[in-house]
Design a protein around this motif. Sequence first.
Motif, PDB file in Angstrom:
ATOM      1  N   SER A 152     -15.901   0.328-122.841  1.00 49.97           N
ATOM      2  CA  SER A 152     -16.810  -0.815-122.915  1.00 49.97           C
ATOM      3  C   SER A 152     -16.130  -2.061-123.465  1.00 49.97           C
ATOM      4  O   SER A 152     -16.748  -3.115-123.594  1.00 49.97           O
ATOM      5  CB  SER A 152     -18.017  -0.465-123.804  1.00 49.97           C
ATOM      6  N   GLU A 153     -14.859  -1.919-123.792  1.00 51.31           N
ATOM      7  CA  GLU A 153     -14.102  -3.046-124.334  1.00 51.31           C
ATOM      8  C   GLU A 153     -13.125  -3.585-123.289  1.00 51.31           C
ATOM      9  O   GLU A 153     -12.817  -2.924-122.303  1.00 51.31           O
ATOM     10  CB  GLU A 153     -13.329  -2.605-125.583  1.00 51.31           C
ATOM     11  N   LYS A 154     -12.611  -4.772-123.550  1.00 49.76           N
ATOM     12  CA  LYS A 154     -11.645  -5.365-122.629  1.00 49.76           C
ATOM     13  C   LYS A 154     -10.214  -5.038-123.017  1.00 49.76           C
ATOM     14  O   LYS A 154      -9.266  -5.474-122.379  1.00 49.76           O
ATOM     15  CB  LYS A 154     -11.842  -6.880-122.565  1.00 49.76           C
ATOM     16  N   ASP A 155     -10.060  -4.245-124.079  1.00 45.79           N
ATOM     17  CA  ASP A 155      -8.727  -3.881-124.540  1.00 45.79           C
ATOM     18  C   ASP A 155      -8.025  -2.969-123.536  1.00 45.79           C
ATOM     19  O   ASP A 155      -8.655  -2.235-122.781  1.00 45.79           O
ATOM     20  CB  ASP A 155      -8.803  -3.144-125.882  1.00 45.79           C
ATOM     21  N   VAL A 156      -6.697  -3.004-123.567  1.00 38.84           N
ATOM     22  CA  VAL A 156      -5.886  -2.091-122.755  1.00 38.84           C
ATOM     23  C   VAL A 156      -5.885  -0.713-123.405  1.00 38.84           C
ATOM     24  O   VAL A 156      -5.744  -0.594-124.628  1.00 38.84           O
ATOM     25  CB  VAL A 156      -4.442  -2.619-122.627  1.00 38.84           C
ATOM     26  N   ARG A 157      -6.062   0.338-122.616  1.00 32.63           N
ATOM     27  CA  ARG A 157      -5.981   1.710-123.118  1.00 32.63           C
ATOM     28  C   ARG A 157      -4.827   2.411-122.416  1.00 32.63           C
ATOM     29  O   ARG A 157      -4.678   2.323-121.189  1.00 32.63           O
ATOM     30  CB  ARG A 157      -7.293   2.473-122.867  1.00 32.63           C
ATOM     31  N   ASN A 158      -4.003   3.098-123.192  1.00 29.08           N
ATOM     32  CA  ASN A 158      -2.871   3.837-122.638  1.00 29.08           C
ATOM     33  C   ASN A 158      -3.208   5.324-122.612  1.00 29.08           C
ATOM     34  O   ASN A 158      -3.510   5.922-123.644  1.00 29.08           O
ATOM     35  CB  ASN A 158      -1.620   3.589-123.480  1.00 29.08           C
ATOM     36  N   LEU A 159      -3.177   5.913-121.427  1.00 30.16           N
ATOM     37  CA  LEU A 159      -3.617   7.280-121.212  1.00 30.16           C
ATOM     38  C   LEU A 159      -2.469   8.130-120.677  1.00 30.16           C
ATOM     39  O   LEU A 159      -1.612   7.626-119.948  1.00 30.16           O
ATOM     40  CB  LEU A 159      -4.779   7.309-120.212  1.00 30.16           C
ATOM     41  N   ARG A 160      -2.467   9.387-121.034  1.00 34.51           N
ATOM     42  CA  ARG A 160      -1.448  10.312-120.520  1.00 34.51           C
ATOM     43  C   ARG A 160      -2.116  11.556-119.966  1.00 34.51           C
ATOM     44  O   ARG A 160      -2.907  12.218-120.648  1.00 34.51           O
ATOM     45  CB  ARG A 160      -0.444  10.702-121.604  1.00 34.51           C
ATOM     46  N   LEU A 161      -1.796  11.856-118.722  1.00 29.11           N
ATOM     47  CA  LEU A 161      -2.233  13.091-118.077  1.00 29.11           C
ATOM     48  C   LEU A 161      -1.026  14.004-118.027  1.00 29.11           C
ATOM     49  O   LEU A 161       0.005  13.634-117.476  1.00 29.11           O
ATOM     50  CB  LEU A 161      -2.722  12.779-116.658  1.00 29.11           C
ATOM     51  N   PHE A 162      -1.126  15.196-118.644  1.00 27.19           N
ATOM     52  CA  PHE A 162       0.018  16.106-118.596  1.00 27.19           C
ATOM     53  C   PHE A 162      -0.360  17.411-117.920  1.00 27.19           C
ATOM     54  O   PHE A 162      -1.537  17.756-117.789  1.00 27.19           O
ATOM     55  CB  PHE A 162       0.625  16.333-119.988  1.00 27.19           C
TER      56      PHE A 162
END
Length: 265
Positions: free
Chosen positions: A22-32
Amino acid sequence: MQISPPEHLAPYIRHYIFLENSEKDVRNLRLFTDGSAGLILSGDMNLYSGISQNRMPLSFFYGTLNSYRDFSSKGIFSLIAVVFQPYFINILLKTSAKDLRNQIVSVEDVWKNKMEVFQEKLFNKADPLTVINDLNAFFTYSLSGNKNTDHHITAATQQYLLQNKGPVSSKDLQHFTGYSERHLERIFEHHIGISPKKYGNIIRLHYFLSLMNKGGDLKSMTSLSYEAGYSDQSHLIREFKSNIGLTPGQYLNTENKMAVNFIEL
């Protein structure tokens, strides 16, 4: 939010994950890697892949991963991840899972407009449980065709490896399936995308993760690694970093574990 499929779909779908920002911030995600392929559905997502920051399709399939893959999201979004049982992508797309290994495939490229209704519901902020119920109906209909004998061998072998919590000797697999090592490897790679040996190693790693997530700490790492079947701690750490991209200590300090193979960095 993680949601289980109905009982009749459990042999094909591990779980659904609903995720929103719900925020405009960048989110860093990792799929392993957990030995599975899957489907990401969204109607409004700005998702970028890896260091190259290539723009991802709104909805896409991902093949079985050899290790891990990083994404970054920008802005407000909602998505549903459908985490398949390892062999389901082969049944669903009727193509070799080996050819899809480590690949991202746009849903539009293979299914044209079949997923548009789900994307529109996500875009319009529909109740995610309603969308997932509709997906259950869609996948149930998709399974109406017959599956071949090799699929049943693959599913049985997968369960055998799970029951043994990891790698099983070639001799034991030959005895269990009645197939030679090379023939079983070809079947497994076609249906799952990786060899039985690689899949067994992934199961062992995830068994270790389950032990660690139950309350393990760095002090108990050695005993947990032996319990999970690793010959020594250095072997565990090498495999951990290769498949997850973190050390066990870094993983323990990761605050947002969204699923067994999906974390926020």
